[in-house]
Design an enzyme around this catalytic site. Structure first.
Site, PDB file in Angstrom:
ATOM      1  N   CYS A   1       0.837  -1.201   0.000  1.00  0.00           N
ATOM      2  CA  CYS A   1       0.000   0.000   0.000  1.00  0.00           C
ATOM      3  C   CYS A   1       0.869   1.247   0.000  1.00  0.00           C
ATOM      4  O   CYS A   1       2.076   1.191   0.232  1.00  0.00           O
ATOM      5  CB  CYS A   1      -0.877   0.052   1.259  1.00  0.00           C
ATOM      6  SG  CYS A   1      -1.908  -1.395   1.545  1.00  0.00           S
TER       7      CYS A   1
ATOM      8  N   ASP B   1      20.549  37.290 -13.475  1.00  0.00           N
ATOM      9  CA  ASP B   1      19.193  37.459 -13.986  1.00  0.00           C
ATOM     10  C   ASP B   1      18.617  38.795 -13.499  1.00  0.00           C
ATOM     11  O   ASP B   1      18.627  39.100 -12.300  1.00  0.00           O
ATOM     12  CB  ASP B   1      18.319  36.299 -13.515  1.00  0.00           C
ATOM     13  CG  ASP B   1      16.921  36.354 -14.092  1.00  0.00           C
ATOM     14  OD1 ASP B   1      16.717  35.782 -15.166  1.00  0.00           O
ATOM     15  OD2 ASP B   1      16.044  36.981 -13.469  1.00  0.00           O
TER      16      ASP B   1
END
Length: 510
Positions: free
Chosen positions: A36, A444
């Site tokens: 599970c 940037d």
């Protein structure tokens, strides 16, 4: 979030039905023979009866079958394989992309630069099963998707999922799911939304929190006409798949859950597994938001941003070479300019769809075609045209490798060796093309602007947000250009200057 590795801590996660660990490991119960997900709602087994496996394939190889209630095969993938850069993680990314189905274990080993024996030893040593077993588990999952979401005959499902024979398909489905293929089809999962003929509709799960609308908005804002389409809710694009171009349409789940609905039209169904893997990578569905937010949210500079947008993701690309070419095309131009230039490449070297899908007409050019194409009418400067040709040639001859199994450090060095590719472009390729979670974009302009607002600098930020700098980049971009994100950013500490925001993810500071 730290992943528990010992039995006691994993068992505590099972007792607490903690969904954060779904996909990280699987719980196998000896008394029932079932495995599970940790969050399974069934009665919690005794600790003495539980074993844990890193992969579903490991549980299957040990003789356990998948739980019918929690469907452990349908959980998001482990984020560990995206974070790590070692050969086992690179192998797992390639297996998810379908490399074993296309070229077998020998091809997988060659791609990674190892012998079959070495690769098998490394993978088994860590995961308990070899590449073939991992690929088999993936085939079983693909088969279940097709059985439950399509009316295809079982023979077509078997071969589309990658099985060599109908018998192998039947035996695997019975072994993994404790049901025959026909029995699985009698219990279909409800299909989300209407489906047109020849279309497969799948639900792609993510770890919560996940804002699908925000990821799709970012992708849509950079959509290239002819290759991609954005209507305000659904992002559509052409996928260049091993056996022919396909089309995917991605929308947020209607129930508001952490999932994306994908409607796929494929040239050949055997490309389904690869298409799903590439969509998951593009949407960053397998990330671990708890781990990311815990680190970034603990920093005073980012705390308010993270609290306002928990679980923010890094939108990626389904194809590393495509992202690299687009990054070069977008240097020093606006987002709109980059979209226009990229659109002009499609008729010059792209692969046309047999039948256009709305406004979608071409797959992105492959490197070998682009290297040989005449780009004189695209509108590029001579230097930019030379850079595109040089990069395409390097991608075509293997000097630069940007597939899911690429060594990220080697890829960065190889990119920087291509004339016309600088540090910013190489970093962007790592961030969005190779799904590296720890990338900083040097110089940037948007990041500089946001950092100035927060009273920080590049040098400080480059170290203190490890190992999740890629996610910090997204929060800072959202501060600089909120129109590309759905969730509001908190008020800035100081007024942002009125200068126009530089184009995100398409513009270099150099």
């Amino acid at each position: 979030m730290t992943t528990p590795t010992d039995h006691e801590h994993r068992y505590r996660a099972v007792v607490g039905r903690d969904a954060r660990f779904d996909g990280w490991f699987f719980t196998a119960v000896r008394t029932t023979g079932i495995y599970c997900r940790p969050s399974c709602p069934a009665r919690t087994p005794k600790s003495a009866n539980v074993s844990f496996f890193s992969t579903a394939a490991g549980a299957q190889a040990a003789g356990y079958r998948a739980c019918r209630r929690c469907r452990p095969d349908a959980v998001p993938g482990s984020p560990e394989w995206d974070v790590r850069a070692d050969v086992v993680a690179r192998a797992m990314r390639l297996i998810a992309d379908g490399e074993v189905e296309r070229s077998g274990v020998p091809g997988l080993a060659r791609r990674l630069g190892y012998s079959e024996r070495q690769l098998h030893r490394l993978v088994v040593g860590e995961l308990g099963v070899g590449p073939l077993a991992l690929a088999r588990a993936q085939r079983a999952h693909t088969a279940r998707l097709l059985i439950e979401t399509s009316p295809l005959p079982m023979a077509d499902v078997a071969f589309a999922a990658g099985f060599a024979s109908i018998r192998q398909f039947n035996d695997t489905v019975r072994e993994v799911f404790a049901a025959t293929p026909t029995e699985l089809r009698r219990r279909p999962a409800p299909a989300p939304g209407a489906t047109t003929p020849g279309e497969l509709t799948l639900r792609l799960a993510a770890r919560a929190p996940y804002d699908a609308a925000e990821v799709l908005l970012f992708l849509g804002a950079h959509a290239v006409p002819g290759l991609e389409e954005w209507d305000g809710r659904t992002f559509s694009r052409v996928l260049d798949l091993p056996h022919g171009p396909g089309v995917v349409r991605l929308s947020p789940a209607a129930d508001g859950s952490a999932a994306v609905v994908a409607r796929l039209q494929l040239a050949e169904l055997r490309d389904l597994g690869t298409a799903v893997s590439r969509c998951r990578r593009m949407l960053d569905l397998d990330a671990d938001p708890a781990a990311v937010d815990a680190v970034l949210g603990d920093d005073p500079a980012l705390a308010d941003l993270v609290a306002a947008a928990p679980g923010r993701r890094v939108p990626g690309s389904p194809d590393g070479p495509e992202l690299a070419i687009r990054a070069v095309l977008g240097q020093q131009v606006s987002v709109a300019g980059a979209r226009t230039l990229t659109a002009r490449l499609l008729p010059a070297a792209g692969v046309p769809l047999a039948t256009p899908a709305g406004t979608l007409t071409h797959a992105f050019p492959r490197p070998d075609a682009l290297a040989a194409a005449d780009l004189s009418t695209v509108g590029l400067t001579g230097a930019r045209r030379a850079a595109v040709h040089a990069l395409a040639a390097a991608l075509a001859d293997g000097a630069v490798a940007l597939d899911p199994g690429a060594d990220r450090d080697e890829a960065g060095r190889a990119l920087l060796a291509v004339r016309g590719v600088g540090p910013w472009t190489a970093a962007l390729v790592a961030l969005r093309g190779l799904a590296d979670p720890d990338v900083w974009l040097p110089g940037d302009l948007a990041l500089r602007r946001s950092l100035a607002t927060l009273g920080s600098t590049d040098a400080e930020a480059a170290g203190r947000w490890r190992p999740w700098r890629s996610y910090a980049v997204m929060h800072l971009w959202a501060l600089a250009a909120p129109s590309l994100f759905t969730r509001p950013t908190p008020p800035a500490r100081s007024p942002l200057p009125p200068a126009p925001v530089p184009a995100l993810s398409e513009r270099s500071a150099s």
